[in-house]
Design a protein around this motif. Structure first.
Motif, PDB file in Angstrom:
ATOM      1  N   LYS A  79     110.853  -2.876  25.997  1.00  0.00           N
ATOM      2  CA  LYS A  79     110.414  -1.529  26.365  1.00  0.00           C
ATOM      3  C   LYS A  79     111.629  -0.679  26.717  1.00  0.00           C
ATOM      4  N   LEU A  80     111.756   0.436  26.038  1.00  0.00           N
ATOM      5  CA  LEU A  80     112.869   1.346  26.287  1.00  0.00           C
ATOM      6  C   LEU A  80     112.417   2.473  27.206  1.00  0.00           C
ATOM      7  N   THR A  81     113.310   2.896  28.095  1.00  0.00           N
ATOM      8  CA  THR A  81     113.038   4.076  28.908  1.00  0.00           C
ATOM      9  C   THR A  81     114.024   5.151  28.499  1.00  0.00           C
ATOM     10  N   ILE A  82     113.494   6.295  28.079  1.00  0.00           N
ATOM     11  CA  ILE A  82     114.382   7.388  27.691  1.00  0.00           C
ATOM     12  C   ILE A  82     114.137   8.592  28.602  1.00  0.00           C
ATOM     13  N   LEU A  83     115.137   9.466  28.644  1.00  0.00           N
ATOM     14  CA  LEU A  83     114.966  10.766  29.305  1.00  0.00           C
ATOM     15  C   LEU A  83     115.275  11.819  28.267  1.00  0.00           C
ATOM     16  N   GLU A  84     114.305  12.683  28.002  1.00  0.00           N
ATOM     17  CA  GLU A  84     114.618  13.843  27.186  1.00  0.00           C
ATOM     18  C   GLU A  84     114.878  15.008  28.117  1.00  0.00           C
ATOM     19  N   ALA A  85     116.171  15.330  28.237  1.00  0.00           N
ATOM     20  CA  ALA A  85     116.595  16.404  29.140  1.00  0.00           C
ATOM     21  C   ALA A  85     116.490  17.713  28.376  1.00  0.00           C
ATOM     22  N   GLY A  86     115.544  18.568  28.788  1.00  0.00           N
ATOM     23  CA  GLY A  86     115.304  19.813  28.056  1.00  0.00           C
ATOM     24  C   GLY A  86     114.372  19.553  26.888  1.00  0.00           C
ATOM     25  N   CYS A  87     113.117  19.245  27.195  1.00  0.00           N
ATOM     26  CA  CYS A  87     112.191  18.753  26.162  1.00  0.00           C
ATOM     27  C   CYS A  87     111.472  19.869  25.413  1.00  0.00           C
ATOM     28  N   GLY A  88     111.612  21.123  25.874  1.00  0.00           N
ATOM     29  CA  GLY A  88     110.856  22.196  25.220  1.00  0.00           C
ATOM     30  C   GLY A  88     109.376  21.876  25.238  1.00  0.00           C
ATOM     31  N   VAL A  89     108.707  22.069  24.098  1.00  0.00           N
ATOM     32  CA  VAL A  89     107.262  21.809  24.039  1.00  0.00           C
ATOM     33  C   VAL A  89     106.954  20.433  23.435  1.00  0.00           C
ATOM     34  N   HIS A 102     106.897   1.033  21.994  1.00  0.00           N
ATOM     35  CA  HIS A 102     107.482   0.319  23.141  1.00  0.00           C
ATOM     36  C   HIS A 102     108.484   1.223  23.861  1.00  0.00           C
ATOM     37  N   MET A 103     108.088   2.460  24.049  1.00  0.00           N
ATOM     38  CA  MET A 103     108.993   3.420  24.688  1.00  0.00           C
ATOM     39  C   MET A 103     108.243   4.176  25.784  1.00  0.00           C
ATOM     40  N   PHE A 104     108.931   4.316  26.929  1.00  0.00           N
ATOM     41  CA  PHE A 104     108.417   5.194  27.986  1.00  0.00           C
ATOM     42  C   PHE A 104     109.397   6.347  28.112  1.00  0.00           C
ATOM     43  N   ALA A 105     108.884   7.558  28.203  1.00  0.00           N
ATOM     44  CA  ALA A 105     109.772   8.722  28.254  1.00  0.00           C
ATOM     45  C   ALA A 105     109.577   9.543  29.518  1.00  0.00           C
ATOM     46  N   ILE A 145     113.195  10.231  38.932  1.00  0.00           N
ATOM     47  CA  ILE A 145     113.590   9.056  38.135  1.00  0.00           C
ATOM     48  C   ILE A 145     114.445   8.133  39.002  1.00  0.00           C
ATOM     49  N   PRO A 146     114.140   6.824  39.021  1.00  0.00           N
ATOM     50  CA  PRO A 146     114.992   5.913  39.807  1.00  0.00           C
ATOM     51  C   PRO A 146     116.434   5.896  39.282  1.00  0.00           C
ATOM     52  N   ALA A 147     117.377   5.676  40.185  1.00  0.00           N
ATOM     53  CA  ALA A 147     118.798   5.620  39.805  1.00  0.00           C
ATOM     54  C   ALA A 147     119.020   4.515  38.768  1.00  0.00           C
ATOM     55  N   GLU A 148     119.884   4.795  37.805  1.00  0.00           N
ATOM     56  CA  GLU A 148     120.308   3.810  36.796  1.00  0.00           C
ATOM     57  C   GLU A 148     119.133   3.062  36.159  1.00  0.00           C
ATOM     58  N   SER A 149     118.103   3.821  35.730  1.00  0.00           N
ATOM     59  CA  SER A 149     116.910   3.170  35.159  1.00  0.00           C
ATOM     60  C   SER A 149     116.647   3.566  33.702  1.00  0.00           C
ATOM     61  N   VAL A 150     117.496   4.465  33.161  1.00  0.00           N
ATOM     62  CA  VAL A 150     117.234   5.016  31.828  1.00  0.00           C
ATOM     63  C   VAL A 150     118.176   4.398  30.788  1.00  0.00           C
ATOM     64  N   ASP A 151     117.594   4.027  29.617  1.00  0.00           N
ATOM     65  CA  ASP A 151     118.382   3.404  28.540  1.00  0.00           C
ATOM     66  C   ASP A 151     119.092   4.433  27.655  1.00  0.00           C
ATOM     67  N   VAL A 152     118.452   5.556  27.419  1.00  0.00           N
ATOM     68  CA  VAL A 152     119.015   6.593  26.547  1.00  0.00           C
ATOM     69  C   VAL A 152     118.627   7.965  27.100  1.00  0.00           C
TER      70      VAL A 152
END
Length: 268
Positions: A79-89, A102-105, A145-152
């Motif tokens: 399972k990957l955790t991503i952050l989309e910074a500036g996701c628009g719509v 298998h991704m949580f965003a 978001i928890p510290a140091e928890s994002v893969d991408v």
């Protein structure tokens, strides 16, 4: 049709283009600049009010251009955790969630209206995605978001909308939530992109920085500027190059030079 090439040399201007840019030296007054900075959120909110979810096309090219979205897995259905910074719509977000089960965003945007559009999308599911309003230059991501928890972290056509003096604050903010050894994937406007050459006189805010008629702003990156920006905040450079595309409009017989910067920076 379009042809594309990648590399480290910036686009060469035609003599006419060079002359036009050299002439355009008048910079918007400090008063107006401060007003634009103060009203940045309002201007983006109005942009989404006018255009709803119809302005940007869904970006189905993201995982093709950034194979790291798959490559950062240690095993097949991790399972990957991503952050989309500036996701628009959600033009980038929803294609990714559809493609990868298998991704949580985490996803955030400056505009409260854009965030609402994401929540109203039929594909939005709180089990797979957490979206929130955030000014990346000011609001601490650790509140969501928890510290140091994002893969991408994806930073796609976002930094260009932020004042150059504040860009480092965004990189510092996302550094805190990124796992060590993991990456920020970046794509944005490059120097001498067609959009930069189309600005009319009186739109210039500073070097490579312009304001559109609707009050939203756009910066055009050089490879060197971006590299210095990330390295100053402790990132290591993995890839950083211009993508030059020539889009051909056959109907009007127009050749449109697009220039983007596509990069990958890693947290040590």
């Amino acid at each position: 049709g379009a042809s594309q090439r990648k590399g480290h040399s910036a686009r060469t201007l035609s003599p006419e283009e060079a002359e036009r840019l050299a002439k355009d030296q008048v910079v918007v007054s400090e008063f107006k600049q401060l007003k634009l900075e103060k009203e940045a959120q309002k201007n983006w909110d109005l942009f989404y009010k006018r255009n709803s979810t119809n302005f940007f096309k869904d970006r189905h090219w993201t995982s093709r251009e950034f194979e790291e979205l798959k490559a950062c897995r240690e095993f097949a259905d991790q399972k990957l955790t991503i952050l989309e910074a500036g996701c628009g719509v959600g033009n980038c977000l929803f294609p990714l969630l559809e493609e990868d089960l298998h991704m949580f965003a985490y996803a955030c945007d400056f505009s409260p209206r854009a965030v609402e559009y994401v929540k109203q999308n039929a594909l939005y599911s709180p089990e797979r995605c957490q979206v929130f309003q955030c000014d990346l230059t000011r609001d601490d991501l650790l509140q969501h978001i928890p510290a140091e928890s994002v893969d991408v972290v994806t930073l796609i056509f976002v930094l260009s909308a932020i004042h150059p003096d504040k860009m480092h604050l965004v990189l510092r903010n996302i550094y805190k939530v990124l796992k060590p050894g993991k990456c920020v994937l970046f794509r944005d406007y490059g120097l001498y992109d067609h959009a930069m050459l189309r600005f009319k006189s009186g739109s210039k805010l500073g070097e490579n920085f312009y304001v559109r008629q609707d009050g939203t702003r756009s910066y055009f990156f050089t490879e060197e500027f971006l590299s210095q920006l990330f390295r100053a905040e402790g990132y290591e450079q993995v890839a950083n190059e211009y993508v030059q595309r020539e889009t051909v409009n056959r109907k009007e017989e127009l050749r449109v030079p697009r220039v983007f910067l596509q990069s990958k920076f890693q947290k040590p």
